[in-house]
Design a protein around this motif. Structure first.
Motif, PDB file in Angstrom:
ATOM      1  N   PRO A   4       4.210 -19.850  20.073  1.00 15.10           N
ATOM      2  CA  PRO A   4       3.704 -19.076  18.931  1.00 15.10           C
ATOM      3  C   PRO A   4       2.751 -17.958  19.341  1.00 15.10           C
ATOM      4  CG  PRO A   4       3.554 -21.436  18.507  1.00 15.10           C
ATOM      5  CD  PRO A   4       3.918 -21.283  19.944  1.00 15.10           C
ATOM      6  N   LEU A   5       2.144 -18.091  20.535  1.00 10.32           N
ATOM      7  CA  LEU A   5       1.204 -17.067  20.985  1.00 10.32           C
ATOM      8  C   LEU A   5       1.877 -15.929  21.743  1.00 10.32           C
ATOM      9  CD1 LEU A   5      -1.957 -19.111  22.046  1.00 10.32           C
ATOM     10  CD2 LEU A   5      -1.521 -17.856  19.944  1.00 10.32           C
ATOM     11  N   ASP A   6       3.206 -15.972  21.866  1.00 10.75           N
ATOM     12  CA  ASP A   6       3.911 -14.859  22.509  1.00 10.75           C
ATOM     13  C   ASP A   6       3.631 -13.547  21.786  1.00 10.75           C
ATOM     14  OD1 ASP A   6       4.975 -16.421  24.474  1.00 10.75           O
ATOM     15  OD2 ASP A   6       6.970 -16.595  23.575  1.00 10.75           O
ATOM     16  N   VAL A   7       3.464 -13.634  20.470  1.00  3.24           N
ATOM     17  CA  VAL A   7       3.194 -12.426  19.689  1.00  3.24           C
ATOM     18  C   VAL A   7       1.875 -11.786  20.116  1.00  3.24           C
ATOM     19  CG1 VAL A   7       2.008 -13.669  17.825  1.00  3.24           C
ATOM     20  CG2 VAL A   7       3.129 -11.491  17.335  1.00  3.24           C
ATOM     21  N   ILE A   8       0.959 -12.592  20.646  1.00  7.99           N
ATOM     22  CA  ILE A   8      -0.322 -12.071  21.130  1.00  7.99           C
ATOM     23  C   ILE A   8      -0.202 -11.588  22.572  1.00  7.99           C
ATOM     24  CG2 ILE A   8      -2.743 -12.594  21.567  1.00  7.99           C
ATOM     25  CD1 ILE A   8      -2.032 -12.536  18.606  1.00  7.99           C
ATOM     26  N   THR A   9       0.387 -12.403  23.441  1.00 10.34           N
ATOM     27  CA  THR A   9       0.471 -12.035  24.856  1.00 10.34           C
ATOM     28  C   THR A   9       1.318 -10.783  25.072  1.00 10.34           C
ATOM     29  OG1 THR A   9       2.326 -13.573  25.162  1.00 10.34           O
ATOM     30  CG2 THR A   9       0.119 -14.394  25.654  1.00 10.34           C
ATOM     31  N   GLN A  10       2.266 -10.543  24.185  1.00  5.43           N
ATOM     32  CA  GLN A  10       3.128  -9.371  24.327  1.00  5.43           C
ATOM     33  C   GLN A  10       2.516  -8.105  23.743  1.00  5.43           C
ATOM     34  OE1 GLN A  10       6.799 -10.639  22.507  1.00  5.43           O
ATOM     35  NE2 GLN A  10       7.198 -12.193  24.074  1.00  5.43           N
ATOM     36  N   SER A  11       1.395  -8.260  23.035  1.00  8.96           N
ATOM     37  CA  SER A  11       0.822  -7.080  22.382  1.00  8.96           C
ATOM     38  C   SER A  11      -0.697  -7.015  22.505  1.00  8.96           C
ATOM     39  CB  SER A  11       1.204  -7.076  20.897  1.00  8.96           C
ATOM     40  OG  SER A  11       0.690  -8.221  20.235  1.00  8.96           O
ATOM     41  N   PHE A  12      -1.278  -7.730  23.508  1.00 16.49           N
ATOM     42  CA  PHE A  12      -2.736  -7.834  23.527  1.00 16.49           C
ATOM     43  C   PHE A  12      -3.428  -6.510  23.830  1.00 16.49           C
ATOM     44  CE2 PHE A  12      -1.722  -8.894  27.973  1.00 16.49           C
ATOM     45  CZ  PHE A  12      -2.682  -8.184  28.685  1.00 16.49           C
ATOM     46  N   ARG A  13      -2.709  -5.553  24.420  1.00 16.14           N
ATOM     47  CA  ARG A  13      -3.323  -4.240  24.663  1.00 16.14           C
ATOM     48  C   ARG A  13      -3.121  -3.277  23.489  1.00 16.14           C
ATOM     49  NH1 ARG A  13      -1.698  -5.427  30.087  1.00 16.14           N
ATOM     50  NH2 ARG A  13      -3.509  -5.481  31.483  1.00 16.14           N
ATOM     51  N   GLU A  14      -2.523  -3.773  22.455  1.00 15.78           N
ATOM     52  CA  GLU A  14      -2.284  -2.949  21.268  1.00 15.78           C
ATOM     53  C   GLU A  14      -3.619  -2.582  20.613  1.00 15.78           C
ATOM     54  OE1 GLU A  14      -0.793  -4.252  16.923  1.00 15.78           O
ATOM     55  OE2 GLU A  14       0.703  -4.518  18.510  1.00 15.78           O
ATOM     56  N   PRO A  15      -3.896  -1.293  20.430  1.00 14.42           N
ATOM     57  CA  PRO A  15      -5.168  -0.889  19.804  1.00 14.42           C
ATOM     58  C   PRO A  15      -5.326  -1.513  18.420  1.00 14.42           C
ATOM     59  CG  PRO A  15      -4.051   1.004  20.769  1.00 14.42           C
ATOM     60  CD  PRO A  15      -3.069  -0.136  20.810  1.00 14.42           C
ATOM     61  N   GLY A  16      -6.516  -2.042  18.169  1.00 12.87           N
ATOM     62  CA  GLY A  16      -6.794  -2.604  16.856  1.00 12.87           C
ATOM     63  C   GLY A  16      -6.293  -4.014  16.642  1.00 12.87           C
ATOM     64  N   LEU A  17      -5.759  -4.653  17.691  1.00 15.89           N
ATOM     65  CA  LEU A  17      -5.296  -6.037  17.526  1.00 15.89           C
ATOM     66  C   LEU A  17      -6.445  -6.908  17.023  1.00 15.89           C
ATOM     67  CD1 LEU A  17      -2.955  -8.087  17.948  1.00 15.89           C
ATOM     68  CD2 LEU A  17      -3.913  -8.528  20.215  1.00 15.89           C
ATOM     69  N   VAL A  18      -7.607  -6.743  17.651  1.00 11.75           N
ATOM     70  CA  VAL A  18      -8.847  -7.332  17.149  1.00 11.75           C
ATOM     71  C   VAL A  18      -9.783  -6.156  16.881  1.00 11.75           C
ATOM     72  CG1 VAL A  18     -10.827  -8.805  17.655  1.00 11.75           C
ATOM     73  CG2 VAL A  18      -8.544  -9.476  18.439  1.00 11.75           C
ATOM     74  N   PRO A  19     -10.031  -5.833  15.637  1.00  9.84           N
ATOM     75  CA  PRO A  19     -10.818  -4.640  15.300  1.00  9.84           C
ATOM     76  C   PRO A  19     -12.161  -4.591  16.021  1.00  9.84           C
ATOM     77  CG  PRO A  19      -9.835  -5.582  13.332  1.00  9.84           C
ATOM     78  CD  PRO A  19      -9.579  -6.560  14.439  1.00  9.84           C
ATOM     79  N   GLY A  20     -12.421  -3.457  16.672  1.00  4.66           N
ATOM     80  CA  GLY A  20     -13.693  -3.260  17.348  1.00  4.66           C
ATOM     81  C   GLY A  20     -13.713  -3.695  18.795  1.00  4.66           C
ATOM     82  N   TYR A  21     -12.579  -4.238  19.291  1.00  2.00           N
ATOM     83  CA  TYR A  21     -12.532  -4.737  20.661  1.00  2.00           C
ATOM     84  C   TYR A  21     -11.325  -4.169  21.406  1.00  2.00           C
ATOM     85  CZ  TYR A  21     -16.004  -8.120  19.120  1.00  2.00           C
ATOM     86  OH  TYR A  21     -17.144  -8.701  18.622  1.00  2.00           O
ATOM     87  N   GLU A  22     -11.526  -3.927  22.685  1.00  2.00           N
ATOM     88  CA  GLU A  22     -10.450  -3.478  23.562  1.00  2.00           C
ATOM     89  C   GLU A  22     -10.159  -4.598  24.555  1.00  2.00           C
ATOM     90  OE1 GLU A  22     -10.072  -0.319  27.194  1.00  2.00           O
ATOM     91  OE2 GLU A  22     -11.043   0.403  25.356  1.00  2.00           O
ATOM     92  N   ILE A  23      -8.998  -5.220  24.423  1.00  2.00           N
ATOM     93  CA  ILE A  23      -8.634  -6.358  25.263  1.00  2.00           C
ATOM     94  C   ILE A  23      -8.031  -5.851  26.569  1.00  2.00           C
ATOM     95  CG2 ILE A  23      -7.223  -8.438  25.427  1.00  2.00           C
ATOM     96  CD1 ILE A  23      -7.350  -8.655  22.401  1.00  2.00           C
ATOM     97  N   SER A  24      -8.500  -6.409  27.694  1.00  2.00           N
ATOM     98  CA  SER A  24      -8.078  -5.888  28.993  1.00  2.00           C
ATOM     99  C   SER A  24      -7.218  -6.841  29.809  1.00  2.00           C
ATOM    100  CB  SER A  24      -9.302  -5.494  29.824  1.00  2.00           C
ATOM    101  OG  SER A  24     -10.155  -6.614  30.019  1.00  2.00           O
ATOM    102  N   SER A  25      -7.485  -8.147  29.745  1.00  2.00           N
ATOM    103  CA  SER A  25      -6.758  -9.067  30.624  1.00  2.00           C
ATOM    104  C   SER A  25      -6.833 -10.492  30.096  1.00  2.00           C
ATOM    105  CB  SER A  25      -7.332  -9.021  32.045  1.00  2.00           C
ATOM    106  OG  SER A  25      -8.698  -9.401  32.043  1.00  2.00           O
TER     107      SER A  25
END
Length: 287
Positions: A4-25
């Motif tokens: 179920p978390l594939d939707v996150i791992t495949q898009s974690f660098r997507e801008p705005g995935l978590v508002p206010g944060y830039e996910i790097s790794s």
């Protein structure tokens, strides 16, 4: 089976995935979720963001609402020995928690690297017990107390990873019909009855103390090689109170008898009273 978390791992660098944060790794993943390293764009500070993994065969909406309620209970929790909680939310129908970045040095890391002495270990375990008691006093069970979830930051222990937190009922107990933590740190009543209470967290503290005593023996070159060989060949599935080499070490350990008493009482295999408060007993530990 699709994660179920594939939707996150495949898009974690997507801008705005978590508002206010830039996910790097990705920092790590496990049965309860996946953790990412991120930067809060407004201030440039590093945080950890944990996305919770939905369990199998559970109504997604029911689970999500339950988890969001559990995370809300943590929102105002502040304790010097808890990893600080910065924010919480939901994205792509997955709940997440924004946490203080505690680095990568945990009690488990120190044990693995043979860098954990008994004196420091007991001090950090006392601090962790204080954090557990704080959660209990606010009606929250952690349910995943173990060495890998206890971080050491600036010389202080910080209990983190809140993926299994549950709110206590008025009776002090909670039903666990969905999931529970790492098997060797899970209390007997959780496994057999799917019910948890404050003393279930005490079992995790006891297991951690057990690991700490073993790590101290391995680190201490004065321990006889025969004891280490015996330890290495024993079944890890055996109850710690029944492991002869561990009993022998506790007798050899130049430490107050209270350490042995705490370890044995915390790891008793029979279910304990759900109303007991066991965390304070760890505060007396001294190396």
């Amino acid at each position: 089976m699709t994660d179920p978390l594939d939707v996150i791992t495949q898009s974690f660098r997507e801008p705005g995935l978590v508002p206010g944060y830039e996910i790097s790794s990705i920092l790590g993943s496990g049965g309860q979720g996946i953790v990412f390293k991120a930067k809060k764009t407004a201030i440039g500070r590093t945080y950890a963001i944990k996305f919770l993994r939905p369990p199998d065969h559970v109504n997604p909406t029911t689970w999500r609402n339950s988890e969001l309620g559990n995370l809300a209970a943590l929102a105002d929790m502040r304790h010097p020995n808890l990893v600080a909680i910065e924010d919480r939310g939901e994205t792509k129908s997955i709940p997440y928690l924004v946490l203080e970045y505690a680095g990568d040095q945990s009690l488990k890391t120190l044990m693995t690297q043979r860098r954990l002495g008994l004196k420091d270990g007991l001090r950090w375990l006392r601090q962790t017990a204080d954090a557990v008691q704080y959660l209990h006093d606010h009606g929250v069970l952690h349910l995943d107390v173990k060495p890998s979830n206890i971080y050491v930051l600036d010389g202080r222990a910080k209990l983190g990873d809140f993926g299994l937190v549950r709110l206590q009922s008025h009776s002090g107990a909670v039903d666990l019909s969905l999931a529970f933590g790492t098997p060797e740190y899970v209390a007997p009543e959780v496994v057999s009855l799917h019910r948890a209470s404050p003393v279930s967290d005490v079992f995790g503290l006891g297991r951690t103390l057990d690991d700490l005593l073993i790590a101290a023996a391995v680190t201490d070159d004065r321990q006889p090689a025969s004891w280490l060989m015996e330890l290495a060949t024993e079944s890890t599935a055996m109850e710690p109170t029944q492991r002869p080499s561990l009993i022998a070490f506790r007798k050899r350990l130049a430490a107050p008898g209270g350490i042995r008493k705490v370890a044995f009482r915390s790891l008793r295999p029979e279910p304990r009273s759900s109303g007991a408060k066991g965390s304070p007993r760890f505060r007396s530990l001294r190396g």
